[in-house]
Design a protein around this motif. Structure first.
Motif, PDB file in Angstrom:
ATOM      1  N   ARG A  94       0.678  -1.375  -0.082  1.00  0.00           N
ATOM      2  CA  ARG A  94       0.053   0.013  -0.436  1.00  0.00           C
ATOM      3  C   ARG A  94       0.901   1.300   0.386  1.00  0.00           C
ATOM      4  NH1 ARG A  94      -1.956  -0.973   6.148  1.00  0.00           N
ATOM      5  NH2 ARG A  94      -0.490  -0.313   7.215  1.00  0.00           N
ATOM      6  N   LYS A  95       0.669   2.704  -0.489  1.00  0.00           N
ATOM      7  CA  LYS A  95       0.965   3.649  -0.264  1.00  0.00           C
ATOM      8  C   LYS A  95       0.216   4.492   0.618  1.00  0.00           C
ATOM      9  CE  LYS A  95      -0.867   5.348  -5.097  1.00  0.00           C
ATOM     10  NZ  LYS A  95      -0.557   5.800  -5.918  1.00  0.00           N
ATOM     11  N   GLU A  96       0.564   5.743   1.539  1.00  0.00           N
ATOM     12  CA  GLU A  96      -0.274   6.032   2.308  1.00  0.00           C
ATOM     13  C   GLU A  96       0.087   7.886   2.218  1.00  0.00           C
ATOM     14  OE1 GLU A  96       1.577   4.655   5.986  1.00  0.00           O
ATOM     15  OE2 GLU A  96       0.044   3.479   6.361  1.00  0.00           O
ATOM     16  N   SER A  97      -1.162   8.621   2.786  1.00  0.00           N
ATOM     17  CA  SER A  97      -0.969  10.052   2.507  1.00  0.00           C
ATOM     18  C   SER A  97      -1.127  10.863   3.563  1.00  0.00           C
ATOM     19  CB  SER A  97      -1.508  10.797   1.054  1.00  0.00           C
ATOM     20  OG  SER A  97      -2.890  10.295   0.618  1.00  0.00           O
ATOM     21  N   TYR A  98      -0.540  11.708   4.493  1.00  0.00           N
ATOM     22  CA  TYR A  98      -1.065  11.844   5.140  1.00  0.00           C
ATOM     23  C   TYR A  98      -2.314  13.695   5.619  1.00  0.00           C
ATOM     24  CZ  TYR A  98       0.956   8.463   8.018  1.00  0.00           C
ATOM     25  OH  TYR A  98       1.597   7.226   7.844  1.00  0.00           O
ATOM     26  N   ARG A  99      -3.040  13.872   6.502  1.00  0.00           N
ATOM     27  CA  ARG A  99      -3.018  15.268   6.389  1.00  0.00           C
ATOM     28  C   ARG A  99      -2.073  15.710   7.645  1.00  0.00           C
ATOM     29  NH1 ARG A  99      -7.981  12.171   6.669  1.00  0.00           N
ATOM     30  NH2 ARG A  99      -8.220  12.965   8.951  1.00  0.00           N
ATOM     31  N   ALA A 100      -2.756  17.215   7.667  1.00  0.00           N
ATOM     32  CA  ALA A 100      -1.685  18.017   8.523  1.00  0.00           C
ATOM     33  C   ALA A 100      -1.931  17.361   9.901  1.00  0.00           C
ATOM     34  CB  ALA A 100      -1.705  19.383   8.425  1.00  0.00           C
ATOM     35  N   SER A 164       6.717  13.760   9.309  1.00  0.00           N
ATOM     36  CA  SER A 164       5.562  15.003  10.018  1.00  0.00           C
ATOM     37  C   SER A 164       3.972  13.936   9.801  1.00  0.00           C
ATOM     38  CB  SER A 164       5.666  16.531   8.816  1.00  0.00           C
ATOM     39  OG  SER A 164       4.013  17.072   8.548  1.00  0.00           O
ATOM     40  N   ASP A 165       4.191  13.148   8.557  1.00  0.00           N
ATOM     41  CA  ASP A 165       3.591  12.059   8.814  1.00  0.00           C
ATOM     42  C   ASP A 165       3.257  11.587   9.262  1.00  0.00           C
ATOM     43  OD1 ASP A 165       3.180  13.410   5.563  1.00  0.00           O
ATOM     44  OD2 ASP A 165       4.094  11.324   4.594  1.00  0.00           O
ATOM     45  N   ILE A 184      21.692   8.169  16.038  1.00  0.00           N
ATOM     46  CA  ILE A 184      20.476   8.926  14.717  1.00  0.00           C
ATOM     47  C   ILE A 184      21.316   9.659  14.104  1.00  0.00           C
ATOM     48  CG2 ILE A 184      18.888  10.213  14.523  1.00  0.00           C
ATOM     49  CD1 ILE A 184      16.964   9.407  17.109  1.00  0.00           C
ATOM     50  N   GLU A 185      21.479   9.297  13.008  1.00  0.00           N
ATOM     51  CA  GLU A 185      21.567  10.782  11.523  1.00  0.00           C
ATOM     52  C   GLU A 185      21.552  11.789  11.679  1.00  0.00           C
ATOM     53  OE1 GLU A 185      21.396  12.511   7.207  1.00  0.00           O
ATOM     54  OE2 GLU A 185      19.884  11.430   8.658  1.00  0.00           O
ATOM     55  N   GLU A 186      22.692  12.968  11.340  1.00  0.00           N
ATOM     56  CA  GLU A 186      22.358  14.572  11.474  1.00  0.00           C
ATOM     57  C   GLU A 186      21.132  14.783  11.433  1.00  0.00           C
ATOM     58  OE1 GLU A 186      25.375  17.729  10.685  1.00  0.00           O
ATOM     59  OE2 GLU A 186      26.242  16.076  11.584  1.00  0.00           O
ATOM     60  N   LYS A 187      21.259  14.149   9.751  1.00  0.00           N
ATOM     61  CA  LYS A 187      19.724  15.287   9.219  1.00  0.00           C
ATOM     62  C   LYS A 187      18.301  14.529   9.672  1.00  0.00           C
ATOM     63  CE  LYS A 187      19.089  15.114   4.953  1.00  0.00           C
ATOM     64  NZ  LYS A 187      18.818  15.218   3.426  1.00  0.00           N
ATOM     65  N   THR A 188      18.442  13.386  10.259  1.00  0.00           N
ATOM     66  CA  THR A 188      17.666  12.832  10.876  1.00  0.00           C
ATOM     67  C   THR A 188      16.724  13.655  12.390  1.00  0.00           C
ATOM     68  OG1 THR A 188      17.081  10.920   9.676  1.00  0.00           O
ATOM     69  CG2 THR A 188      16.879  11.024  11.576  1.00  0.00           C
ATOM     70  N   LEU A 189      18.265  13.463  12.420  1.00  0.00           N
ATOM     71  CA  LEU A 189      17.716  14.322  13.996  1.00  0.00           C
ATOM     72  C   LEU A 189      17.373  16.121  14.298  1.00  0.00           C
ATOM     73  CD1 LEU A 189      18.571  13.164  17.050  1.00  0.00           C
ATOM     74  CD2 LEU A 189      20.435  14.766  17.224  1.00  0.00           C
ATOM     75  N   ALA A 190      17.724  16.400  13.422  1.00  0.00           N
ATOM     76  CA  ALA A 190      17.572  17.743  13.165  1.00  0.00           C
ATOM     77  C   ALA A 190      16.258  17.894  13.036  1.00  0.00           C
ATOM     78  CB  ALA A 190      18.607  18.804  12.326  1.00  0.00           C
ATOM     79  N   ALA A 191      15.429  17.105  11.860  1.00  0.00           N
ATOM     80  CA  ALA A 191      14.310  16.928  11.482  1.00  0.00           C
ATOM     81  C   ALA A 191      13.541  16.595  12.278  1.00  0.00           C
ATOM     82  CB  ALA A 191      13.972  15.904  10.532  1.00  0.00           C
ATOM     83  N   GLY A 196       8.986  17.552  16.486  1.00  0.00           N
ATOM     84  CA  GLY A 196       8.873  17.463  17.744  1.00  0.00           C
ATOM     85  C   GLY A 196       7.467  17.645  18.623  1.00  0.00           C
ATOM     86  N   LYS A 197       6.588  19.174  17.904  1.00  0.00           N
ATOM     87  CA  LYS A 197       5.542  19.097  18.915  1.00  0.00           C
ATOM     88  C   LYS A 197       4.840  18.487  17.895  1.00  0.00           C
ATOM     89  CE  LYS A 197       6.818  23.932  20.510  1.00  0.00           C
ATOM     90  NZ  LYS A 197       7.479  24.757  21.029  1.00  0.00           N
ATOM     91  N   ARG A 198       4.823  17.947  17.164  1.00  0.00           N
ATOM     92  CA  ARG A 198       3.699  17.189  16.038  1.00  0.00           C
ATOM     93  C   ARG A 198       3.232  15.674  16.916  1.00  0.00           C
ATOM     94  NH1 ARG A 198       0.580  17.464  11.865  1.00  0.00           N
ATOM     95  NH2 ARG A 198       1.362  15.456  11.363  1.00  0.00           N
ATOM     96  N   LEU A 199       3.812  15.551  18.414  1.00  0.00           N
ATOM     97  CA  LEU A 199       4.197  14.260  18.880  1.00  0.00           C
ATOM     98  C   LEU A 199       2.260  14.410  20.374  1.00  0.00           C
ATOM     99  CD1 LEU A 199       7.338  13.263  20.611  1.00  0.00           C
ATOM    100  CD2 LEU A 199       5.253  11.785  19.012  1.00  0.00           C
ATOM    101  N   ALA A 200       1.594  15.980  19.800  1.00  0.00           N
ATOM    102  CA  ALA A 200       0.484  15.974  20.381  1.00  0.00           C
ATOM    103  C   ALA A 200      -0.728  15.607  19.722  1.00  0.00           C
ATOM    104  CB  ALA A 200       0.160  17.359  20.454  1.00  0.00           C
TER     105      ALA A 200
END
Length: 471
Positions: A94-100, A164-165, A184-191, A196-200
């Motif tokens: 399957r493929k997935e897409s997300y709403r914000a 974000s997804d 954790i790779e540098e770009k992944t860590l920065a993201a 982080g606040k999207r965990l809400a």
């Protein structure tokens, strides 16, 4: 790369044959492939099929035997069978897409490539083929095998999109880092820091499930340090985040209670897999920021943090959707008592003090001693040696008193019901006075822990408060 040597279990041949009959391609994907390459045992197998996962599961089950049940989750298009200790899950690619504003994806049928694109990390996006023309070949479009060798956690797509997804993937990143000892790779860590606040928008149950898995890692501190660096700690565990930092007044500073706490947690983790004892280690100093005081005479103090901390455990467990049952009470007891053995070790160790500790700790006494020993994190080795030596004395006295007085999970030999029957009383204040007096007399060593001495003491105490024994 061929992995056919790892496909000796007959179930893989059955899956391959049944997929071929359906005219569908099938693959093993995700954690099972990762663990094979890491040399780890895995009991969970995920099969992705370019077609109906439910139909394939039903056909495979019919070949395995009459008693094989298929558990179908129609809403998710998945099915699971249990066979010879393995949990095998089947799902259509399957493929997935997300709403914000949601982590629930819009799902469409897709290809293996689509399915790999939606995976959280490169090390979990690898698959190997169960198809006749390339059986056992590794399909690794994102370099997951290379990342395994380098011990790196990295997302297959741009990390901002991945997190974000599905923001839970940020917790999974720190969990995998702790479990596997990866970076954790540098770009992944920065993201993670940016998102982080999207965990809400993620349910507390899902977050806590990842947190518990991280807590059970060989060195949980690895995950907590990543959580601190990325800001996830303040989102998920604000009470633990509040432990961070050193305040100084007049050149006098206290230790950083966050780093002390995760060091205690690691020390406990080296000696036990008990999840709830690890939670007690994480929360043992949780109230220190709330009771912290400074005076010129005594410096920094945290008086009463064990009492306030015990009260905080309930609210923390409720917020995190952890069980509000005996497991919570166990953690509360350890938080409340975690200073007691150290205080005993500092003073002259009396039988009375040992009896009281045994009475209050009950079956948690061994875990309490383990926690207290882990709590000695001083850099002063002489101090550490002194404390650990004193704890050995406490342990010896505990064993001695337990052998003699049998006080673990103890109840006084004369109960409240016996007191009421002896003096023809209804439940009242006087019954409690006599019962408490008996308990204190035994704990203080004034009388032996047996029925005869307790009964005679009860009679004497009753006379003092003018209660007459019925005839």
């Amino acid at each position: 790369m061929q992995l056919s040597g790892h496909l000796e279990n007959p179930i893989f041949k059955i899956v391959a044959d049944e997929a071929r009959k359906l005219g569908a391609e099938a693959f093993v994907i995700g954690g099972y492939v990762r663990d094979i390459l890491l040399g780890r045992e895995s009991k969970d197998i995920d099969i992705v099929v370019a077609g109906s996962g439910i139909e394939l599961a039903q056909n495979v089950a019919s070949k395995l035997g009459k008693n094989i049940l298929v558990t179908v989750f129609k809403n998710f298009g998945t099915a699971m069978i249990h066979h010879n200790g393995l949990d095998v899950e089947f799902v259509g690619a399957r493929k997935e897409s997300y709403r914000a504003d949601s982590r629930k994806p819009l799902v469409e049928n897709g290809s293996l490539e689509d399915d790999q694109n939606r995976r959280d990390f490169t090390i979990n996006a690898m698959a190997f083929s169960l198809n006749e023309f390339d059986f056992g070949s590794l399909i690794d479009p994102f370099g997951g095998h290379h990342d395994l060798e380098k011990k790196i956690i990295r997302t297959p797509l741009e990390p901002d999109i991945t997190f974000s997804d599905d923001p839970l993937r940020m917790m999974r990143a720190v969990r995998f880092a702790a479990q596997l000892g990866f970076t954790i790779e540098e770009k992944t860590l920065a993201a993670i820091q940016r998102n982080g606040k999207r965990l809400a928008i993620v349910s507390k149950e899902r977050i806590t499930d990842e947190l518990n898995k991280m807590m059970l890692a060989p060195f949980p501190s690895d995950g907590f340090i990543y959580m601190q660096e990325t800001g996830l700690l303040e989102v998920v565990l604000p009470w633990v985040a509040a432990l961070q930092g050193v305040e100084k007044i007049g050149g006098s500073g206290h230790k950083d209670n966050f780093f002390h706490t995760i060091k205690v947690l690691d020390r406990v983790a080296q000696r036990t897999d008990n999840l709830w004892l690890r939670w007690a280690a994480l929360l043992h100093d949780i109230a220190k920021p709330l009771v912290k005081k400074y005076s010129e005479e005594t410096g920094w103090t945290f008086h009463g943090h064990e009492v306030k901390g015990e009260r905080m455990v309930h609210d923390i467990f409720r917020e995190l959707k952890l069980p509000l049952n005996e497991k919570m009470k166990y953690v509360q007891k350890l938080v409340l008592l975690h200073l007691r053995p150290a205080r005993l070790a500092e003073d002259e160790i009396t039988d009375s003090a040992i009896r009281r500790l045994l009475f209050e700790a009950g079956d948690t006494i061994d875990d309490l001693m383990l926690l207290c020993e882990a709590d000695i994190t001083s850099k002063n080795q002489q101090k550490v040696i002194k404390y650990l030596k004193n704890f050995e004395i406490v342990r010896h006295k505990l064993a001695e008193i337990e052998q003699k007085d049998k006080l673990r999970n103890w109840q006084p030999p004369v109960t409240g019901e016996m007191i009421m029957q002896t003096f023809d009383l209804q439940p009242c204040r006087e019954v409690g006075i006599i019962k408490n007096a008996i308990r204190e007399a035994i704990l203080d060593g004034k009388i032996e822990n047996n029925y005869t001495e307790a009964f005679n003491f009860m009679i004497d105490e009753a006379k003092k408060i003018n209660i007459i024994q019925k005839k």
